[in-house]
Enzyme design. Structure first.
Site, PDB file in Angstrom:
ATOM      1  N   TRP A 142       1.780   4.176  -0.164  1.00 28.26           N
ATOM      2  CA  TRP A 142       0.785   3.271   0.388  1.00 28.26           C
ATOM      3  C   TRP A 142      -0.500   3.501  -0.242  1.00 28.26           C
ATOM      4  O   TRP A 142      -1.023   4.588   0.210  1.00 28.26           O
ATOM      5  CB  TRP A 142       0.984   3.221   1.819  1.00 28.26           C
ATOM      6  CG  TRP A 142       0.133   2.210   2.678  1.00 28.26           C
ATOM      7  CD1 TRP A 142       0.054   0.711   1.886  1.00 28.26           C
ATOM      8  CD2 TRP A 142      -0.916   2.299   3.739  1.00 28.26           C
ATOM      9  NE1 TRP A 142      -0.839   0.288   3.170  1.00 28.26           N
ATOM     10  CE2 TRP A 142      -1.404   1.051   4.044  1.00 28.26           C
ATOM     11  CE3 TRP A 142      -0.998   3.471   4.710  1.00 28.26           C
ATOM     12  CZ2 TRP A 142      -2.211   0.845   5.084  1.00 28.26           C
ATOM     13  CZ3 TRP A 142      -1.825   3.230   5.426  1.00 28.26           C
ATOM     14  CH2 TRP A 142      -2.572   2.014   5.721  1.00 28.26           C
ATOM     15  N   ASP A 223       4.461   9.511   8.610  1.00 25.22           N
ATOM     16  CA  ASP A 223       3.639   8.441   8.695  1.00 25.22           C
ATOM     17  C   ASP A 223       4.978   7.483   9.149  1.00 25.22           C
ATOM     18  O   ASP A 223       5.713   7.395   8.216  1.00 25.22           O
ATOM     19  CB  ASP A 223       3.229   7.830   7.769  1.00 25.22           C
ATOM     20  CG  ASP A 223       2.192   6.292   7.781  1.00 25.22           C
ATOM     21  OD1 ASP A 223       2.257   6.004   8.891  1.00 25.22           O
ATOM     22  OD2 ASP A 223       1.643   6.034   6.969  1.00 25.22           O
ATOM     23  N   LYS A 259       4.560  -3.618  12.548  1.00 22.99           N
ATOM     24  CA  LYS A 259       5.808  -4.088  11.993  1.00 22.99           C
ATOM     25  C   LYS A 259       7.003  -4.224  13.296  1.00 22.99           C
ATOM     26  O   LYS A 259       7.636  -5.484  13.124  1.00 22.99           O
ATOM     27  CB  LYS A 259       6.362  -3.478  11.029  1.00 22.99           C
ATOM     28  CG  LYS A 259       5.228  -2.967   9.871  1.00 22.99           C
ATOM     29  CD  LYS A 259       4.719  -4.182   9.048  1.00 22.99           C
ATOM     30  CE  LYS A 259       4.138  -3.820   7.746  1.00 22.99           C
ATOM     31  NZ  LYS A 259       2.766  -3.070   8.192  1.00 22.99           N
TER      32      LYS A 259
END
Length: 412
Positions: A142, A223, A259
Protein backbone atom coordinates in the site's frame (compact mmCIF):
# COMPACT_ATOMS: atom_id res chain seq x y z
CA UNK A 1 4.77 53.47 6.82
CA UNK A 2 8.06 52.25 5.42
CA UNK A 3 8.46 49.92 8.38
CA UNK A 4 4.99 48.49 7.73
CA UNK A 5 5.81 47.88 4.06
CA UNK A 6 9.05 46.08 4.93
CA UNK A 7 7.24 43.89 7.45
CA UNK A 8 4.51 43.05 4.94
CA UNK A 9 7.10 42.16 2.31
CA UNK A 10 8.97 39.82 4.66
CA UNK A 11 5.82 37.95 5.67
CA UNK A 12 4.78 37.28 2.09
CA UNK A 13 8.08 35.49 1.46
CA UNK A 14 7.63 32.90 4.22
CA UNK A 15 6.02 30.24 2.01
CA UNK A 16 7.39 31.33 -1.36
CA UNK A 17 9.51 28.17 -1.70
CA UNK A 18 6.58 25.80 -1.06
CA UNK A 19 5.70 23.81 -4.16
CA UNK A 20 2.44 21.88 -4.76
CA UNK A 21 2.60 18.35 -3.35
CA UNK A 22 2.43 15.52 -5.87
CA UNK A 23 -1.05 14.07 -6.24
CA UNK A 24 -1.79 10.94 -4.26
CA UNK A 25 -1.75 8.08 -6.80
CA UNK A 26 -4.98 6.60 -5.43
CA UNK A 27 -7.00 9.70 -4.54
CA UNK A 28 -6.01 11.30 -7.85
CA UNK A 29 -7.83 8.53 -9.71
CA UNK A 30 -11.13 9.45 -8.08
CA UNK A 31 -10.61 13.14 -8.87
CA UNK A 32 -10.09 12.32 -12.56
CA UNK A 33 -13.12 10.00 -12.57
CA UNK A 34 -15.41 12.66 -11.07
CA UNK A 35 -14.26 15.19 -13.68
CA UNK A 36 -15.06 12.85 -16.62
CA UNK A 37 -18.51 13.61 -18.12
CA UNK A 38 -18.76 10.25 -19.95
CA UNK A 39 -21.89 8.24 -19.06
CA UNK A 40 -19.89 5.02 -19.53
CA UNK A 41 -17.15 5.83 -17.02
CA UNK A 42 -16.14 3.18 -14.49
CA UNK A 43 -14.09 3.69 -11.32
CA UNK A 44 -12.16 0.60 -10.22
CA UNK A 45 -9.55 2.62 -8.37
CA UNK A 46 -11.37 3.43 -5.13
CA UNK A 47 -10.56 1.22 -2.14
CA UNK A 48 -14.07 1.30 -0.71
CA UNK A 49 -16.87 -1.23 -0.98
CA UNK A 50 -19.75 -0.62 -3.37
CA UNK A 51 -22.95 -2.63 -3.84
CA UNK A 52 -23.99 -4.15 -7.16
CA UNK A 53 -25.42 -0.78 -8.19
CA UNK A 54 -22.07 0.89 -7.57
CA UNK A 55 -23.37 2.72 -4.49
CA UNK A 56 -21.71 3.13 -1.06
CA UNK A 57 -23.08 0.84 1.63
CA UNK A 58 -23.92 1.42 5.29
CA UNK A 59 -24.35 -1.93 7.00
CA UNK A 60 -27.64 -2.62 8.77
CA UNK A 61 -25.75 -3.56 11.95
CA UNK A 62 -24.19 -0.08 11.88
CA UNK A 63 -27.58 1.59 11.39
CA UNK A 64 -29.01 -0.36 14.33
CA UNK A 65 -26.02 0.47 16.53
CA UNK A 66 -26.47 4.15 15.72
CA UNK A 67 -30.15 3.95 16.64
CA UNK A 68 -29.23 2.52 20.03
CA UNK A 69 -26.50 5.08 20.64
CA UNK A 70 -28.46 8.18 19.58
CA UNK A 71 -29.22 10.50 22.48
CA UNK A 72 -28.04 8.06 25.14
CA UNK A 73 -24.42 9.04 25.70
CA UNK A 74 -22.40 12.18 26.27
CA UNK A 75 -19.59 13.55 24.14
CA UNK A 76 -16.89 13.77 26.80
CA UNK A 77 -13.24 13.07 25.99
CA UNK A 78 -12.15 9.48 25.82
CA UNK A 79 -8.97 8.53 27.67
CA UNK A 80 -5.79 8.90 25.60
CA UNK A 81 -5.88 5.14 25.01
CA UNK A 82 -9.42 5.36 23.65
CA UNK A 83 -12.52 3.27 24.29
CA UNK A 84 -11.64 0.41 26.62
CA UNK A 85 -14.64 -1.65 25.49
CA UNK A 86 -13.89 -1.19 21.78
CA UNK A 87 -10.24 -2.13 22.30
CA UNK A 88 -11.18 -5.25 24.28
CA UNK A 89 -13.57 -6.46 21.58
CA UNK A 90 -11.05 -5.65 18.84
CA UNK A 91 -8.31 -7.67 20.51
CA UNK A 92 -10.63 -10.68 20.70
CA UNK A 93 -11.05 -10.54 16.92
CA UNK A 94 -7.30 -10.54 16.32
CA UNK A 95 -5.91 -12.74 19.08
CA UNK A 96 -8.92 -15.02 19.63
CA UNK A 97 -11.77 -15.01 22.15
CA UNK A 98 -9.95 -17.42 24.49
CA UNK A 99 -6.40 -16.15 23.91
CA UNK A 100 -4.00 -16.70 26.79
CA UNK A 101 -2.35 -13.40 25.87
CA UNK A 102 -5.58 -11.60 26.74
CA UNK A 103 -6.05 -13.53 29.98
CA UNK A 104 -2.48 -12.75 31.04
CA UNK A 105 -2.91 -9.04 30.18
CA UNK A 106 0.22 -9.10 28.04
CA UNK A 107 -1.16 -6.89 25.27
CA UNK A 108 -0.56 -3.14 25.18
CA UNK A 109 -3.32 -1.66 23.06
CA UNK A 110 -4.74 1.76 22.22
CA UNK A 111 -7.50 3.03 19.96
CA UNK A 112 -6.08 4.58 16.81
CA UNK A 113 -7.20 6.72 13.89
CA UNK A 114 -8.01 3.68 11.75
CA UNK A 115 -5.22 1.54 10.31
CA UNK A 116 -3.19 4.48 9.06
CA UNK A 117 -3.06 5.94 12.56
CA UNK A 118 -2.13 2.58 14.08
CA UNK A 119 0.76 2.18 11.64
CA UNK A 120 1.95 5.73 12.32
CA UNK A 121 1.81 5.31 16.09
CA UNK A 122 3.85 2.13 15.80
CA UNK A 123 6.35 3.75 13.42
CA UNK A 124 6.94 6.57 15.91
CA UNK A 125 7.18 4.05 18.76
CA UNK A 126 9.73 2.04 16.77
CA UNK A 127 11.80 5.17 16.09
CA UNK A 128 11.70 6.27 19.72
CA UNK A 129 12.67 2.96 21.32
CA UNK A 130 14.62 1.24 18.54
CA UNK A 131 16.18 4.32 16.90
CA UNK A 132 18.72 2.40 14.83
CA UNK A 133 16.24 -0.06 13.33
CA UNK A 134 14.78 -0.30 9.82
CA UNK A 135 11.40 -1.45 8.56
CA UNK A 136 11.25 -4.16 5.89
CA UNK A 137 8.31 -3.51 3.56
CA UNK A 138 7.04 -5.87 0.83
CA UNK A 139 7.33 -5.03 -2.87
CA UNK A 140 4.74 -3.86 -3.66
CA UNK A 141 2.70 -2.56 -0.74
CA UNK A 142 0.00 0.00 0.00
CA UNK A 143 1.55 3.30 -1.11
CA UNK A 144 0.89 5.05 2.22
CA UNK A 145 3.12 2.58 4.10
CA UNK A 146 6.14 4.29 2.56
CA UNK A 147 4.90 7.72 3.66
CA UNK A 148 4.15 6.59 7.21
CA UNK A 149 7.56 5.16 8.06
CA UNK A 150 9.36 7.89 6.08
CA UNK A 151 7.68 10.65 8.07
CA UNK A 152 8.49 8.79 11.30
CA UNK A 153 12.14 8.83 10.13
CA UNK A 154 12.46 5.05 10.12
CA UNK A 155 14.67 3.92 7.21
CA UNK A 156 12.96 1.55 4.80
CA UNK A 157 14.23 -1.66 3.30
CA UNK A 158 12.27 -3.99 1.07
CA UNK A 159 11.67 -7.69 0.70
CA UNK A 160 10.45 -9.74 -2.26
CA UNK A 161 6.75 -10.54 -2.29
CA UNK A 162 5.00 -10.44 -5.66
CA UNK A 163 6.19 -12.45 -8.66
CA UNK A 164 5.20 -10.55 -11.86
CA UNK A 165 5.50 -13.58 -14.15
CA UNK A 166 3.31 -15.93 -12.11
CA UNK A 167 1.19 -13.07 -10.71
CA UNK A 168 1.50 -14.89 -7.40
CA UNK A 169 3.77 -15.00 -4.37
CA UNK A 170 7.56 -14.91 -4.75
CA UNK A 171 7.89 -17.28 -1.82
CA UNK A 172 11.53 -18.19 -2.47
CA UNK A 173 12.57 -14.54 -2.67
CA UNK A 174 10.57 -13.71 0.46
CA UNK A 175 12.19 -16.47 2.52
CA UNK A 176 15.68 -15.55 1.25
CA UNK A 177 15.14 -11.94 2.32
CA UNK A 178 13.97 -13.02 5.78
CA UNK A 179 17.10 -15.15 6.15
CA UNK A 180 19.44 -12.45 4.86
CA UNK A 181 18.04 -9.57 6.93
CA UNK A 182 20.08 -8.69 10.04
CA UNK A 183 18.82 -10.53 13.11
CA UNK A 184 16.20 -8.60 15.03
CA UNK A 185 14.80 -6.73 12.04
CA UNK A 186 11.27 -5.31 11.81
CA UNK A 187 9.03 -6.74 9.08
CA UNK A 188 5.72 -5.27 7.92
CA UNK A 189 3.33 -8.09 6.98
CA UNK A 190 -0.17 -7.93 5.48
CA UNK A 191 -2.27 -10.29 7.60
CA UNK A 192 -4.73 -11.05 4.78
CA UNK A 193 -5.95 -9.67 1.44
CA UNK A 194 -2.57 -8.13 0.56
CA UNK A 195 -2.93 -4.61 -0.82
CA UNK A 196 -2.43 -4.07 -3.76
CA UNK A 197 -1.83 -7.60 -5.10
CA UNK A 198 -4.53 -9.74 -3.46
CA UNK A 199 -1.83 -12.43 -3.13
CA UNK A 200 -1.69 -14.14 0.27
CA UNK A 201 0.62 -16.92 1.46
CA UNK A 202 -0.98 -20.32 2.03
CA UNK A 203 -1.28 -21.64 5.57
CA UNK A 204 1.81 -23.80 5.07
CA UNK A 205 3.74 -20.85 3.68
CA UNK A 206 2.73 -18.72 6.68
CA UNK A 207 4.08 -21.46 8.96
CA UNK A 208 7.41 -21.39 7.14
CA UNK A 209 7.53 -17.57 7.24
CA UNK A 210 6.88 -17.68 10.99
CA UNK A 211 9.54 -20.36 11.50
CA UNK A 212 12.19 -18.44 9.58
CA UNK A 213 11.38 -15.14 11.29
CA UNK A 214 11.51 -16.77 14.71
CA UNK A 215 14.91 -18.21 13.90
CA UNK A 216 16.26 -14.77 13.05
CA UNK A 217 14.58 -13.00 15.97
CA UNK A 218 12.65 -10.64 13.69
CA UNK A 219 9.72 -8.57 14.87
CA UNK A 220 6.53 -9.11 12.82
CA UNK A 221 4.18 -6.15 12.53
CA UNK A 222 0.85 -7.10 10.94
CA UNK A 223 -1.30 -4.59 9.11
CA UNK A 224 -4.76 -6.19 9.19
CA UNK A 225 -7.08 -3.87 7.30
CA UNK A 226 -9.36 -6.56 5.84
CA UNK A 227 -10.23 -9.06 8.57
CA UNK A 228 -13.47 -10.75 7.53
CA UNK A 229 -13.48 -8.91 4.21
CA UNK A 230 -11.09 -11.33 2.51
CA UNK A 231 -12.71 -14.74 2.93
CA UNK A 232 -15.92 -13.67 4.66
CA UNK A 233 -14.74 -15.28 7.91
CA UNK A 234 -12.84 -13.13 10.47
CA UNK A 235 -11.38 -16.24 12.13
CA UNK A 236 -9.99 -17.56 8.85
CA UNK A 237 -8.57 -14.15 7.96
CA UNK A 238 -6.64 -14.07 11.26
CA UNK A 239 -4.90 -17.42 10.65
CA UNK A 240 -1.50 -15.84 9.95
CA UNK A 241 -1.57 -14.03 13.28
CA UNK A 242 -2.65 -17.18 15.12
CA UNK A 243 0.25 -19.13 13.55
CA UNK A 244 2.75 -16.55 14.79
CA UNK A 245 1.17 -16.58 18.26
CA UNK A 246 1.40 -20.38 18.42
CA UNK A 247 5.08 -20.12 17.52
CA UNK A 248 5.72 -17.79 20.45
CA UNK A 249 6.38 -14.52 18.62
CA UNK A 250 5.94 -11.13 20.21
CA UNK A 251 3.99 -9.25 17.55
CA UNK A 252 2.36 -5.95 16.69
CA UNK A 253 -1.00 -5.52 14.94
CA UNK A 254 -2.74 -2.63 13.23
CA UNK A 255 -6.50 -3.15 12.93
CA UNK A 256 -9.13 -1.12 11.10
CA UNK A 257 -12.91 -1.12 10.77
CA UNK A 258 -12.95 0.93 7.55
CA UNK A 259 -13.48 -2.02 5.22
CA UNK A 260 -15.11 -4.75 7.31
CA UNK A 261 -17.72 -2.47 8.91
CA UNK A 262 -17.76 0.22 6.24
CA UNK A 263 -16.70 2.85 8.80
CA UNK A 264 -14.32 4.60 6.39
CA UNK A 265 -14.99 8.14 7.56
CA UNK A 266 -15.21 7.28 11.27
CA UNK A 267 -11.49 6.39 11.43
CA UNK A 268 -11.77 3.56 13.94
CA UNK A 269 -8.76 1.35 14.56
CA UNK A 270 -6.51 -0.22 17.14
CA UNK A 271 -2.79 -0.68 17.65
CA UNK A 272 -1.66 -3.57 19.83
CA UNK A 273 1.72 -4.92 20.87
CA UNK A 274 2.13 -8.31 22.53
CA UNK A 275 4.60 -8.00 25.40
CA UNK A 276 6.55 -10.38 27.63
CA UNK A 277 4.36 -9.80 30.69
CA UNK A 278 1.70 -7.53 32.17
CA UNK A 279 4.22 -5.09 33.64
CA UNK A 280 5.84 -4.56 30.25
CA UNK A 281 2.43 -4.15 28.61
CA UNK A 282 1.53 -1.37 31.07
CA UNK A 283 4.78 0.44 30.30
CA UNK A 284 4.40 0.08 26.52
CA UNK A 285 0.80 1.31 26.58
CA UNK A 286 1.82 4.37 28.59
CA UNK A 287 4.43 5.22 25.97
CA UNK A 288 1.98 4.75 23.09
CA UNK A 289 -0.37 7.16 24.83
CA UNK A 290 2.49 9.58 25.31
CA UNK A 291 3.18 9.53 21.56
CA UNK A 292 -0.50 10.04 20.77
CA UNK A 293 -0.87 13.00 23.15
CA UNK A 294 0.88 15.68 21.00
CA UNK A 295 -0.53 14.19 17.78
CA UNK A 296 -4.26 14.33 18.51
CA UNK A 297 -4.57 14.10 22.32
CA UNK A 298 -7.66 11.86 22.41
CA UNK A 299 -9.26 9.70 19.73
CA UNK A 300 -12.85 10.26 18.53
CA UNK A 301 -15.80 8.78 20.39
CA UNK A 302 -18.60 7.97 17.90
CA UNK A 303 -16.92 5.31 15.74
CA UNK A 304 -15.76 3.15 18.62
CA UNK A 305 -19.25 3.36 20.16
CA UNK A 306 -20.61 1.82 16.96
CA UNK A 307 -17.98 -0.93 17.01
CA UNK A 308 -18.34 -1.81 20.69
CA UNK A 309 -22.15 -1.80 20.40
CA UNK A 310 -22.01 -4.26 17.50
CA UNK A 311 -19.33 -6.57 18.87
CA UNK A 312 -20.70 -6.46 22.41
CA UNK A 313 -24.18 -7.66 21.40
CA UNK A 314 -24.49 -11.25 20.13
CA UNK A 315 -27.39 -10.49 17.78
CA UNK A 316 -25.70 -7.46 16.24
CA UNK A 317 -22.39 -9.30 15.97
CA UNK A 318 -24.06 -12.18 14.15
CA UNK A 319 -25.73 -9.70 11.82
CA UNK A 320 -22.33 -8.12 11.14
CA UNK A 321 -20.80 -11.53 10.41
CA UNK A 322 -23.54 -12.20 7.86
CA UNK A 323 -23.13 -8.80 6.27
CA UNK A 324 -19.35 -8.94 6.03
CA UNK A 325 -19.65 -12.38 4.45
CA UNK A 326 -22.13 -10.94 1.97
CA UNK A 327 -19.63 -8.24 0.96
CA UNK A 328 -16.80 -10.77 0.60
CA UNK A 329 -18.99 -13.16 -1.38
CA UNK A 330 -20.03 -10.41 -3.82
CA UNK A 331 -16.39 -9.59 -4.53
CA UNK A 332 -15.46 -13.26 -4.93
CA UNK A 333 -18.37 -13.61 -7.34
CA UNK A 334 -17.21 -10.63 -9.39
CA UNK A 335 -13.76 -12.20 -9.66
CA UNK A 336 -15.29 -15.31 -11.21
CA UNK A 337 -17.51 -13.30 -13.57
CA UNK A 338 -14.69 -11.04 -14.78
CA UNK A 339 -12.44 -14.02 -15.48
CA UNK A 340 -15.22 -15.86 -17.32
CA UNK A 341 -15.98 -12.83 -19.46
CA UNK A 342 -12.33 -12.43 -20.46
CA UNK A 343 -12.04 -16.11 -21.34
CA UNK A 344 -15.24 -16.01 -23.42
CA UNK A 345 -13.79 -13.12 -25.42
CA UNK A 346 -10.96 -15.44 -26.47
CA UNK A 347 -8.20 -13.64 -24.61
CA UNK A 348 -4.80 -15.21 -25.35
CA UNK A 349 -3.71 -14.51 -21.79
CA UNK A 350 -4.29 -16.51 -18.62
CA UNK A 351 -6.60 -14.74 -16.17
CA UNK A 352 -6.43 -17.44 -13.52
CA UNK A 353 -4.80 -15.00 -11.13
CA UNK A 354 -8.05 -13.01 -10.88
CA UNK A 355 -9.71 -15.85 -8.97
CA UNK A 356 -6.51 -16.99 -7.21
CA UNK A 357 -6.10 -13.60 -5.57
CA UNK A 358 -8.32 -12.52 -2.67
CA UNK A 359 -9.76 -9.43 -1.07
CA UNK A 360 -10.72 -6.04 -2.44
CA UNK A 361 -7.99 -5.78 -5.06
CA UNK A 362 -6.83 -7.66 -8.11
CA UNK A 363 -3.31 -7.07 -9.40
CA UNK A 364 -4.17 -7.45 -13.06
CA UNK A 365 -0.70 -7.50 -14.58
CA UNK A 366 -1.59 -4.68 -16.97
CA UNK A 367 1.15 -2.17 -17.78
CA UNK A 368 0.87 1.58 -17.10
CA UNK A 369 0.46 2.12 -20.85
CA UNK A 370 -2.44 -0.34 -21.00
CA UNK A 371 -4.07 1.36 -18.02
CA UNK A 372 -3.69 4.72 -19.79
CA UNK A 373 -5.52 3.27 -22.82
CA UNK A 374 -8.32 2.03 -20.57
CA UNK A 375 -8.73 5.55 -19.24
CA UNK A 376 -8.32 7.47 -22.49
CA UNK A 377 -10.33 5.15 -24.76
CA UNK A 378 -12.84 3.53 -22.41
CA UNK A 379 -13.16 5.96 -19.46
CA UNK A 380 -12.09 3.26 -17.00
CA UNK A 381 -10.14 4.55 -14.02
CA UNK A 382 -7.61 2.66 -11.89
CA UNK A 383 -4.10 3.19 -10.54
CA UNK A 384 -1.35 2.88 -13.17
CA UNK A 385 0.12 -0.21 -11.49
CA UNK A 386 -2.84 -2.18 -12.84
CA UNK A 387 -4.58 -2.61 -9.50
CA UNK A 388 -8.31 -3.19 -9.94
CA UNK A 389 -10.67 -2.54 -7.04
CA UNK A 390 -13.06 -5.47 -7.33
CA UNK A 391 -15.60 -3.51 -5.29
CA UNK A 392 -16.09 -1.18 -8.25
CA UNK A 393 -17.19 -4.04 -10.52
CA UNK A 394 -20.90 -4.75 -10.84
CA UNK A 395 -23.09 -7.04 -12.94
CA UNK A 396 -23.90 -3.92 -14.95
CA UNK A 397 -20.32 -2.99 -15.89
CA UNK A 398 -18.34 -6.24 -15.76
CA UNK A 399 -18.95 -7.03 -19.44
CA UNK A 400 -17.87 -3.54 -20.52
CA UNK A 401 -14.78 -3.75 -18.30
CA UNK A 402 -13.82 -7.20 -19.60
CA UNK A 403 -14.18 -6.08 -23.22
CA UNK A 404 -12.00 -3.01 -22.57
CA UNK A 405 -9.31 -5.07 -20.82
CA UNK A 406 -9.37 -7.52 -23.72
CA UNK A 407 -8.93 -4.73 -26.25
CA UNK A 408 -5.85 -3.28 -24.56
CA UNK A 409 -4.20 -6.63 -23.74
CA UNK A 410 -5.00 -8.91 -26.71
CA UNK A 411 -1.84 -7.97 -28.63
CA UNK A 412 0.41 -8.52 -25.61
Amino acid sequence: MALFRRSSSSTTSWWRTVQPAPKDPILGVTEAFLADPSPHKVNVGVGAYRDDNGKPVVLECVREAERRIAGNLNMEYLPMGGSVKMVEETLKLAYGETSECLKDKRIAAVQSLSGTGACRLFADFQKRFRPDSHIYIPVPTWSNHHNIWRDAHVPERTYHYYHPETKGLDFTGLIDDIKNAPSGSFFLLHACAHNPTGVDPSEEQWKEISYQMKGKGHFPFFDMAYQGFASGDPENDAKAIRIFLEDGHLIGISQSYAKNMGLYGQRVGCLSLLCEDEKQAVAVKSQLQQIARPMYSNPPVHGPLIVSTILGDSDLKNLWLREVKGMADRIIGMRTTLRENLEKLGSPLSWEHITNQIGMFCYSGMTPEQVDRLTNEFHIYMTRNGRISMAGITTGNVGYLANAIHEVTKST
